[in-house]
Write a protein that holds these residues in place. Structure first.
Motif, PDB file in Angstrom:
ATOM      1  N   ARG A  86       0.572  -1.617   0.157  1.00 20.12           N
ATOM      2  CA  ARG A  86      -0.069   0.353  -0.478  1.00 20.12           C
ATOM      3  C   ARG A  86       0.961   1.179   0.447  1.00 20.12           C
ATOM      4  NH1 ARG A  86      -4.366  -1.226  -1.483  1.00 20.12           N
ATOM      5  NH2 ARG A  86      -5.984  -2.695  -0.341  1.00 20.12           N
ATOM      6  N   GLN A  87       2.410   1.483   0.792  1.00 21.28           N
ATOM      7  CA  GLN A  87       2.316   2.309   0.884  1.00 21.28           C
ATOM      8  C   GLN A  87       3.938   2.312   0.075  1.00 21.28           C
ATOM      9  OE1 GLN A  87       3.839   2.261   5.512  1.00 21.28           O
ATOM     10  NE2 GLN A  87       1.451   2.254   5.442  1.00 21.28           N
ATOM     11  N   SER A  88       4.506   1.485  -1.099  1.00 20.54           N
ATOM     12  CA  SER A  88       5.252   1.868  -1.766  1.00 20.54           C
ATOM     13  C   SER A  88       4.756   2.146  -2.928  1.00 20.54           C
ATOM     14  CB  SER A  88       6.204   0.138  -1.691  1.00 20.54           C
ATOM     15  OG  SER A  88       5.276  -0.940  -1.582  1.00 20.54           O
ATOM     16  N   CYS A  89       6.133   2.809  -3.905  1.00 18.00           N
ATOM     17  CA  CYS A  89       5.515   2.903  -4.803  1.00 18.00           C
ATOM     18  C   CYS A  89       6.810   1.542  -6.262  1.00 18.00           C
ATOM     19  CB  CYS A  89       6.318   4.813  -5.839  1.00 18.00           C
ATOM     20  SG  CYS A  89       6.734   5.020  -4.477  1.00 18.00           S
ATOM     21  N   VAL A  90       7.445   1.422  -5.985  1.00 18.00           N
ATOM     22  CA  VAL A  90       8.814   0.363  -7.031  1.00 18.00           C
ATOM     23  C   VAL A  90       8.252  -0.476  -6.538  1.00 18.00           C
ATOM     24  CG1 VAL A  90      10.825   0.381  -8.043  1.00 18.00           C
ATOM     25  CG2 VAL A  90      10.373   2.537  -6.792  1.00 18.00           C
ATOM     26  N   PHE A  91       8.205  -1.635  -7.485  1.00 20.00           N
ATOM     27  CA  PHE A  91       8.184  -2.523  -6.969  1.00 20.00           C
ATOM     28  C   PHE A  91       8.770  -4.049  -7.984  1.00 20.00           C
ATOM     29  CE2 PHE A  91       4.911  -6.735  -7.989  1.00 20.00           C
ATOM     30  CZ  PHE A  91       5.258  -7.612  -6.254  1.00 20.00           C
ATOM     31  N   ILE A  92       9.849  -4.068  -6.494  1.00 17.16           N
ATOM     32  CA  ILE A  92      11.424  -5.311  -7.587  1.00 17.16           C
ATOM     33  C   ILE A  92      11.018  -6.334  -7.398  1.00 17.16           C
ATOM     34  CG2 ILE A  92      13.647  -5.321  -7.062  1.00 17.16           C
ATOM     35  CD1 ILE A  92      14.101  -2.764  -6.076  1.00 17.16           C
ATOM     36  N   ILE A  93      11.240  -7.129  -8.703  1.00 15.74           N
ATOM     37  CA  ILE A  93      10.680  -8.055  -9.151  1.00 15.74           C
ATOM     38  C   ILE A  93      12.290  -9.332  -8.727  1.00 15.74           C
ATOM     39  CG2 ILE A  93       9.343 -10.779 -10.484  1.00 15.74           C
ATOM     40  CD1 ILE A  93       7.344  -8.150  -9.950  1.00 15.74           C
ATOM     41  N   GLY A  94      12.785  -9.917  -7.582  1.00 13.72           N
ATOM     42  CA  GLY A  94      13.769  -9.648  -7.427  1.00 13.72           C
ATOM     43  C   GLY A  94      14.470 -11.152  -7.706  1.00 13.72           C
ATOM     44  N   GLY A  95      13.688 -11.608  -9.163  1.00 11.52           N
ATOM     45  CA  GLY A  95      14.303 -13.039 -10.135  1.00 11.52           C
ATOM     46  C   GLY A  95      13.219 -14.262 -10.642  1.00 11.52           C
ATOM     47  N   TYR A  96      13.358 -15.349 -10.246  1.00  9.77           N
ATOM     48  CA  TYR A  96      12.444 -15.465 -11.836  1.00  9.77           C
ATOM     49  C   TYR A  96      11.375 -15.769 -10.556  1.00  9.77           C
ATOM     50  CZ  TYR A  96      13.894 -19.530  -7.702  1.00  9.77           C
ATOM     51  OH  TYR A  96      14.124 -20.288  -6.067  1.00  9.77           O
ATOM     52  N   ALA A  97      10.690 -15.715 -11.594  1.00 14.59           N
ATOM     53  CA  ALA A  97       9.123 -16.102 -10.475  1.00 14.59           C
ATOM     54  C   ALA A  97       8.065 -17.142 -11.208  1.00 14.59           C
ATOM     55  CB  ALA A  97       7.976 -14.891 -11.329  1.00 14.59           C
ATOM     56  N   SER A  98       7.582 -18.452 -10.399  1.00 16.59           N
ATOM     57  CA  SER A  98       7.157 -19.149 -10.885  1.00 16.59           C
ATOM     58  C   SER A  98       5.800 -18.673 -10.232  1.00 16.59           C
ATOM     59  CB  SER A  98       7.736 -20.438  -9.887  1.00 16.59           C
ATOM     60  OG  SER A  98       7.021 -19.746  -8.617  1.00 16.59           O
TER      61      SER A  98
END
Ligand code: SF4
Lengths: 206, 304
Positions: free
Chosen positions: A84-96
């Motif tokens: 809710r409070q963040s603005c940058v979403f960091i996807i850190g690696g493989y996404a299963s």
């Protein structure tokens, strides 16, 4: 622009659950014009609150990013453990495929304007899991990505460089991917539903 | 007072603006200090201001119900209420606020009020971490109110008044008249309670960054969060001003206020950077034992 009030059907939810969830179609919110938006964009760029989503080994690099050696706080970046409070979403690696559901959910819960940084080869093109049956190959088919940081795994310097790039784009007013997501909502949803078989959440996690 | 009401309101707004800026600057400086202790450079001290602008600048917002709206409003009302009944600078028309009508009990009520409103708002957001945070927060608050209230009682016995202005006036004329020297036991108890109020380590059970990452405000975002951040500035500074008035002789000009509040804040910051966190039960037990007993002794000494 013509206002259309489509409603989400939430067809994959059981009948008795549909009432619980919002069925209003997500709306685009256009940026303001002129000086105010520029000022806000400057503020947004100087205060990046990060939701780190550690899907794979690459996410391990987010810790040194915060501690004494690389210290991202000096750029006004700070981790925020709630979407809710963040603005940058960091996807850190493989996404299963299992995590993809949570990625979509967390992404949709972040309030606009929101930015996505894809970290590491696996996120961007499948990396060493390119032919695996349970990881996805391209994250940007499921949620829009602003900045890609390549490498396996990228060093904290690379992440900082990526975040600086993101700051630049925000200041130029080019980081409007949250609106693109709404614009191409149906395409993204179709992609997501193609992959996630046991879809048991509302169509839009507002 | 013969100041017209409109002028008074204008003064209150100016005074509130100044205290907001001061409170947020303090927060920024403290983040910097924490960073230096941890061997980092840390964000610039104006970072809280940018964060607030950014949070207010969010384009979308989700509400979870009426109390969710009202939670941050209650919170900031608590902060503003606390501040407006404390004379920030004695003898100044702009900064004396509405202190004539206010007394310590009212201020103590306002300190409690914001937290209770916030608890209702956070409860409605439905997030499990909010509920845990609220439960911990209220438990700890109830605990630190005991030594705080006891030391206020000690002050009331000592100065025979509950009016803050009268308490400051009684401490004028040399620093040996300050409560910290005339009644050190009550001061120590209240300063320990202040550690709990400021919620730095070891009393950061409410936000508990390691287990319930944020605590009550987990679901708040956009302008809701913006209001709460603003309140963090106001409320923080208001508490410090209150402690300055009650125990450190108040302030006669703005520089004295800035120096004294900064010094008082540093107490909880230094304790905060040097200690790890208590568990909830430990923190409650601590407040109900050491500082409460100290405050009780100070009351007994005043009575006999
Ligand atoms: S890119 Fe490399 S480091 Fe990153 S998740 Fe894939 S295998 Fe791990």
């Amino acid at each position: 622009m013509k206002k259309e009030h489509k409603s989400l059907l939430n067809t994959d939810l059981p009948d008795f659950e549909r009432d619980y969830f919002c069925d209003t179609y997500p709306q685009e919110v256009k940026p303001l014009k002129g000086f105010i938006e520029k000022f806000l964009n400057w503020a947004r760029a100087q205060s990046l609150w990060i939701l780190g989503f550690g899907t794979g080994c690459g996410a391990i690099e987010l810790r040194p990013l915060m501690t004494a050696r690389f210290d991202m706080f000096r750029y006004g970046m700070a981790p925020r453990p709630t979407p809710r409070q963040s603005c940058v979403f960091i996807i850190g690696g493989y996404a299963s495929i299992k995590t993809l559901k949570r990625i979509v959910r967390s992404y949709e819960q972040i309030q606009a304007p929101k930015f996505v940084l894809a970290l590491g080869s696996c996120t961007i093109n499948g990396g060493m899991y390119f032919d695996s049956y349970n990881t996805i190959n391209r994250i940007d088919h499921y949620i829009p990505v602003d900045v890609y940081v390549t490498g396996c795994m990228p060093r904290p310097e690379a992440i900082i460089a990526g975040l600086r790039k993101l700051q630049e784009r925000i200041m130029q007013g080019k980081a409007e991917k949250a609106n693109d997501y709404i614009k191409n909502f149906e395409w993204y949803k179709a992609n997501q539903k193609k992959i996630i078989k046991d879809w048991n959440m509302p169509d839009f996690n507002w | 007072m013969d100041t017209p009401l409109l002028l008074k309101i204008l003064y209150a707004i100016i005074s509130l603006g100044v205290i907001t800026i001061w409170g947020l600057t303090l927060n920024g400086v403290v983040r910097k200090i924490y960073a230096r202790v941890q061997g980092r450079i840390g964000p610039p001290f104006w970072q809280p201001f940018i964060d607030i602008i950014k949070t207010y600048g969010k384009r979308t917002a989700v509400a979870h119900g009426i109390m969710f709206f009202l939670g941050p409003v209650f919170r900031i009302a608590g902060g503003i209420g606390t501040y407006l009944f404390i004379p920030a600078i004695i003898g100044s028309t702009v900064f004396s606020n509405f202190s004539v009508s206010g007394d310590v009990l009212l201020v103590m009520y306002f300190i409690f009020f914001g937290q209770l409103g916030m608890a209702l708002g956070a409860g409605e957001s439905g997030h499990p971490y909010s509920a845990i945070g609220v439960a911990r927060g209220l438990a700890q608050m109830t605990a630190f109110e005991v030594p705080f209230a006891l030391s206020i009682i000690a002050l009331a016995i000592q100065y025979k008044t509950l009016n803050i202005t009268a308490i400051i006036m009684a401490q004028q004329g040399g620093f040996l008249n300050w409560t910290i020297f005339t009644n050190p036991l009550a001061t120590i108890a209240a300063l320990i309670a202040l550690l709990g109020m400021n919620m730095h380590n070891p009393f950061s059970v409410v936000l508990a960054p390691q287990e319930i990452p944020i605590g009550p405000p987990t679901e708040f975002h956009g302008s809701y969060l913006g209001l709460m951040q603003t309140n963090r500035g106001i409320f923080n500074a208001a508490k410090l001003v209150l402690f300055m008035n009650l125990f450190f002789g108040g302030a006669t000009n703005i520089f004295a206020m800035i120096i004294k509040t900064f010094a008082i804040y540093m107490i909880s910051v230094i304790v905060g950077v040097s200690f790890p966190r208590f568990r909830v039960d430990q923190s409650i037990k601590f407040f109900l034992s050491v500082p409460a007993v100290i405050a009780l002794i100070s009351i007994i000494l005043l009575i006999i």
